[in-house]
Scaffold this active site. Structure first.
Site: not given
Ligand code: UD1
Ligand code: UDP
Length: 360
Positions: A205
């Site tokens: 992601h």
């Molecule tokens: C964010 C964090 C990333 C983290 C990740 C955990 C930043 C810059 N990025 O990335 O470091 O690893 O969360 O999962 O803070 N969206 C949904 N539902 C939601 C949230 C997001 O559909 O509840 C979709 C939307 O299309 C949105 C996209 O995901 O535009 C990105 O969401 P965003 O919160 O900007 O960043 P993540 O990729 O989730």
């Molecule tokens: N995770 C989850 N369901 C999923 C994918 C990840 O519960 O389908 C959990 C996983 O166990 C881990 C956390 O999400 O603890 C990691 O978060 P993510 O990969 O979204 O973010 P990052 O760690 O890269 O910031």
């Protein structure tokens, strides 16, 4: 002492859970402020329910947007709540936009900031998380480093030693606390037609991978080759961000089984039984290491070098050839490393430090 926990995304909810649990156990005065960066049920509420966390007192509902938009909205919203509530300390975890905006808002109100998971560096400023974690460390008063290595990084950046506490990573606490429940729960593997050690688990992601068509396509090609070579299913709970880009870029991954993001118990069950995990996630690299499952990281750098040092992880980048080669290499090794992220008592330590060592 009044404590504010700020969180906004899936990994922050999961990794703050042990701290929240400990605050509840000690009957401490605290409340949760949710920024609303994540809002979909599968990235947010499901973890509150499953980990039995108290409801957030505030939800800023900032939602998605550009970095400036999201960070700006959180900054404004957090400032308002902190002015109203006047807590003594604000705790944040990790490296998201929610973390940086909160640390900025709190420190400018002269409210102490505690950064859980301080001192991680990938040294790659192309990653938004690297900017967030570095700046947050530099405006924090309590830096909870998960390892000695993270502490050394902070000292190298001239952060005073008295602010740094090596606590372990709370991911160990939350994995240890939930693994047994997860394994005894329902039959996640069976419902997906999977058998232990006979599938790969993938998560993907990060912005630098999925917002770049060429990199995303290259990873998918590598994963497709992997499925064909090993004749094993590849299961991928796909983040909505990646699902969106897959559609926009019109990319296909015929050999991947894409499923909706799963809850924490299901992820633990899928992760602990996988032959190997491929990921660009930070938390998943740690989790694989703790679960004794080999990991191939689909990135050029990692802020979790401890996983590589102990032999649990390897950096493959995004080229199909490297993904295959690194997978083969990891599968040829013994999974007998020691978890470098602590003993599962990080939450306890963090709460003891802020409640015991706080200077009123
Ligand atoms: C964010 C964090 C990333 C983290 C990740 C955990 C930043 C810059 N990025 O990335 O470091 O690893 O969360 O999962 O803070 N969206 C949904 N539902 C939601 C949230 C997001 O559909 O509840 C979709 C939307 O299309 C949105 C996209 O995901 O535009 C990105 O969401 P965003 O919160 O900007 O960043 P993540 O990729 O989730
Ligand atoms: N995770 C989850 N369901 C999923 C994918 C990840 O519960 O389908 C959990 C996983 O166990 C881990 C956390 O999400 O603890 C990691 O978060 P993510 O990969 O979204 O973010 P990052 O760690 O890269 O910031």
């Amino acid at each position: 002492m009044k404590i504010t926990i700020v969180l906004g995304t899936r990994p922050e909810i999961i990794k703050m859970a042990p701290v929240i649990r400990e605050l509840e156990k000690r009957d401490a005065e605290f409340f949760i402020l949710h920024t609303g960066q994540h809002y979909s049920y599968a990235l947010d509420r499901v973890f509150f329910e499953q980990l039995k966390l108290p409801q957030a007192k505030y939800n800023l509902e900032v939602g998605s947007g550009s970095h400036a938009e999201q960070t700006g909205k959180i900054l404004i919203g957090v400032e308002k709540v902190l002015q109203e509530e006047s807590p003594d300390i604000v705790l944040v975890e990790g490296d998201t936009n929610s973390v940086l905006a909160t640390a900025l808002a709190a420190s400018k109100l002269y409210i102490k900031v505690g950064h859980v998971e301080a001192g991680l560096r990938s040294y790659d400023r192309q990653m938004p998380e690297e900017i967030n974690r570095t700046l947050t460390d530099h405006c924090s008063d309590y830096l909870f480093a998960p390892t000695e290595k993270a502490k050394a990084i902070l000292l190298g950046e001239a952060i005073p030693e008295k602010k740094i506490f090596v606590t372990g990573n709370t991911i160990v606490d939350v994995v240890y606390q939930n693994l047994k429940i997860a394994r005894e729960r329902d039959n996640t593997l069976g419902s997906l037609g999977l058998h232990p050690r006979e599938y790969f688990l993938v998560t993907l992601h990060r912005q630098e991978n999925v917002d770049n068509r060429a990199r995303f396509a290259s990873i998918l090609e590598g994963l497709d080759k992997l499925a064909a070579d090993f004749e094993l299913p590849i299961i991928c709970p796909i983040h909505p961000h990646s699902r969106k880009r897959l559609g926009e870029f019109n990319l296909k991954a015929p050999k991947l089984t894409l499923i909706e993001p799963v809850d924490f118990f299901d992820f633990l069950q899928l992760g602990s039984n996988a032959r190997l995990i491929l990921t660009d996630s930070g938390g998943v690299q740690e989790e694989a290491c703790i679960l004794s499952v080999p990991c191939v990281t689909l990135r050029d750098s990692t802020e979790r070098p401890e996983t590589i040092d102990v032999g649990a992880n390897i950096l493959a980048g995004t080229s199909p050839g490297n993904i295959l080669e690194c997978t083969r290499r990891m599968l040829g090794k013994e999974n007998n490393w020691q978890n470098p992220f602590g003993d599962g008592k990080a939450g306890e330590r963090i709460v003891s430090i802020i409640t015991g060592g706080f200077d009123d």
